[in-house]
Design a protein around this motif. Structure first.
Motif, mmCIF file in Angstrom:
data_model
loop_
_atom_site.group_PDB
_atom_site.id
_atom_site.type_symbol
_atom_site.label_atom_id
_atom_site.label_comp_id
_atom_site.label_asym_id
_atom_site.label_seq_id
_atom_site.Cartn_x
_atom_site.Cartn_y
_atom_site.Cartn_z
ATOM 1 N N PHE A 3 -57.195 -47.643 18.088
ATOM 2 C CA PHE A 3 -56.938 -48.741 17.042
ATOM 3 C C PHE A 3 -54.904 -49.573 17.824
ATOM 4 O O PHE A 3 -54.198 -48.859 17.680
ATOM 5 C CB PHE A 3 -56.447 -48.810 15.096
ATOM 6 C CG PHE A 3 -58.018 -48.050 14.825
ATOM 7 C CD1 PHE A 3 -58.337 -49.212 14.670
ATOM 8 C CD2 PHE A 3 -58.774 -47.255 15.037
ATOM 9 C CE1 PHE A 3 -59.898 -49.364 13.456
ATOM 10 C CE2 PHE A 3 -60.380 -46.637 14.520
ATOM 11 C CZ PHE A 3 -60.486 -47.517 13.934
ATOM 12 N N SER A 69 -60.719 -51.220 19.670
ATOM 13 C CA SER A 69 -61.608 -51.458 19.032
ATOM 14 C C SER A 69 -60.728 -52.949 17.994
ATOM 15 O O SER A 69 -62.195 -53.379 17.932
ATOM 16 C CB SER A 69 -62.680 -50.882 18.704
ATOM 17 O OG SER A 69 -63.258 -50.045 19.787
ATOM 18 N N ALA A 70 -60.145 -52.381 17.429
ATOM 19 C CA ALA A 70 -59.850 -53.369 16.716
ATOM 20 C C ALA A 70 -57.982 -53.235 15.927
ATOM 21 O O ALA A 70 -57.477 -52.780 16.546
ATOM 22 C CB ALA A 70 -60.789 -52.864 14.653
ATOM 23 N N ARG A 113 -61.900 -57.665 15.676
ATOM 24 C CA ARG A 113 -62.052 -57.301 14.838
ATOM 25 C C ARG A 113 -60.132 -56.991 14.300
ATOM 26 O O ARG A 113 -59.551 -56.792 15.010
ATOM 27 C CB ARG A 113 -62.783 -55.661 14.333
ATOM 28 C CG ARG A 113 -62.712 -55.116 13.656
ATOM 29 C CD ARG A 113 -63.304 -56.552 12.702
ATOM 30 N NE ARG A 113 -63.686 -55.617 11.426
ATOM 31 C CZ ARG A 113 -63.924 -55.913 9.713
ATOM 32 N NH1 ARG A 113 -63.184 -57.384 10.204
ATOM 33 N NH2 ARG A 113 -63.957 -55.172 9.205
ATOM 34 N N VAL A 114 -60.081 -57.794 12.866
ATOM 35 C CA VAL A 114 -59.139 -57.371 12.544
ATOM 36 C C VAL A 114 -59.064 -57.079 10.297
ATOM 37 O O VAL A 114 -59.389 -58.016 10.407
ATOM 38 C CB VAL A 114 -57.366 -58.426 12.700
ATOM 39 C CG1 VAL A 114 -58.315 -59.495 12.169
ATOM 40 C CG2 VAL A 114 -56.892 -58.129 12.845
ATOM 41 N N TRP A 163 -62.396 -61.232 10.784
ATOM 42 C CA TRP A 163 -61.090 -60.609 9.553
ATOM 43 C C TRP A 163 -61.616 -60.025 8.682
ATOM 44 O O TRP A 163 -62.730 -60.103 8.456
ATOM 45 C CB TRP A 163 -60.281 -61.758 9.640
ATOM 46 C CG TRP A 163 -60.890 -62.927 9.704
ATOM 47 C CD1 TRP A 163 -61.046 -64.100 9.980
ATOM 48 C CD2 TRP A 163 -61.178 -63.321 7.999
ATOM 49 N NE1 TRP A 163 -61.468 -65.078 9.288
ATOM 50 C CE2 TRP A 163 -61.542 -64.848 7.700
ATOM 51 C CE3 TRP A 163 -60.599 -63.010 6.532
ATOM 52 C CZ2 TRP A 163 -61.953 -65.166 6.651
ATOM 53 C CZ3 TRP A 163 -61.303 -63.101 5.318
ATOM 54 C CH2 TRP A 163 -61.705 -64.878 5.503
ATOM 55 N N ALA A 214 -62.651 -51.439 8.691
ATOM 56 C CA ALA A 214 -62.833 -51.241 10.174
ATOM 57 C C ALA A 214 -63.808 -50.638 10.923
ATOM 58 O O ALA A 214 -64.559 -51.207 11.568
ATOM 59 C CB ALA A 214 -61.370 -51.000 10.437
#
Length: 228
Positions: A3, A69-70, A113-114, A163, A214
Motif C-alpha cells: 500500500f 496495489s492501492a 484503487r484509493v 475510490w 481496500a
C-alpha cells in the motif's frame, strides 16, 4: 498487498500502519518528516509533501520491483490546537489538492484503487447530520475541514479511480476511550441513515474498516458513513 499511505503519521494513520503490518501487508508512507513515524519491518518511509506530485511519485516507486496495489489516505486539515475555534494552519484545498495529486500519479502508474478518510457531513450526508452537529460545524473552524472534505467528495467522482470515501461520525481518539478498540463498525450508507448525536467511532475501528474495504474491494465508487 502493498500500500501507499498518506497521513500515516496522524492519529488514524498510525493505526492503519499497525493494522496493515499485523495482517502481513507492506506499505510505503509519505510523511513530512521521517521522525514523525517509527520505522518497522514492512514499512518504507519516504520524506516529502503530499502537495508535490514528484514526491508522491518517488514514494510510489520507493520499493524496487514492488508497486502498491492501492492507496489509503487519512489526511486531515490542521489547526493551531485541538480547539474547534483554533485558527486553520493547513492551506486552502489541502485535502482536495493532495487527493487530486495522488489520484493523478496513481492513474499514470495504472493503479486505480484509493480509499480516503472523509467525514460525516460531507457530500450527501449533510442532510442527515443531527442539527446540533450541523451548528457545531457551521459555527466553529471545523467548517474549513468540512469544506475541504466536500471538495474531495466532489472532485474524486470526476476521476477514473476505484475510490471509496469512508465518512466517520464523531471520531474518538485513544485518550478518549478506556481501551483501544478495533470493533467492526456499523455502516450507515452514503447519507448516514440513522445518524444520531450520540454516535461516535474510534480511530482504531476506522483504520481496520478502511483496510478491509481496500483489501476486499468493498464500496467501489461509493461513500459510506461509519459508526461504532
Amino acid at each position: 498487498m502493498h500500500f501507499l499511505l498518506l497521513g500515516a503519521s496522524g492519529r488514524t494513520g498510525q493505526h492503519v500502519v499497525s493494522e496493515l503490518l499485523s495482517q502481513g501487508h507492506t506499505a510505503v508512507a509519505l510523511v513530512r518528516t521521517c521522525s514523525s513515524l517509527a520505522a518497522r519491518p514492512g514499512l518504507t518511509i519516504v520524506t516529502g509533501s503530499v502537495l508535490s506530485k514528484s514526491d508522491i511519485h518517488n514514494a510510489l516507486y520507493a520499493v524496487p520491483s514492488l508497486l502498491p496495489s492501492a492507496a489509503i489516505i487519512t489526511l486531515n486539515t490542521v489547526r493551531k490546537s485541538d480547539s474547534p475555534f483554533a485558527a486553520q494552519v493547513s492551506p486552502p484545498r489541502f485535502l482536495a489538492d493532495s487527493c487530486a495529486n495522488v489520484c493523478e500519479v496513481l492513474e499514470q502508474a495504472g493503479i486505480r484503487r484509493v480509499v480516503v478518510m472523509s467525514t460525516a457531513g460531507a457530500g450527501d450526508s449533510w442532510a442527515r447530520l443531527p442539527l446540533l452537529s450541523k451548528a457545531f460545524m457551521s459555527w466553529t473552524n471545523v467548517k474549513y475541514a468540512l469544506e475541504d472534505h466536500g471538495l474531495v467528495d466532489k472532485e474524486i467522482r470526476e476521476t477514473k479511480m476505484d475510490w471509496t470515501l469512508v465518512r466517520p461520525v464523531r471520531l474518538e481518539f485513544d485518550d478518549q476511550k478506556p481501551t483501544k478498540t478495533k470493533r467492526d463498525v456499523r455502516t450507515l450508507g452514503s447519507k448516514g441513515d440513522g445518524m444520531s448525536l450520540t454516535d461516535s467511532v474510534g480511530v482504531a475501528s476506522v483504520a481496520k474498516f478502511m483496510i478491509k474495504v481496500a483489501v476486499k474491494g468493498l464500496f467501489i465508487q461509493s461513500a459510506v458513513v461509519v459508526a461504532d
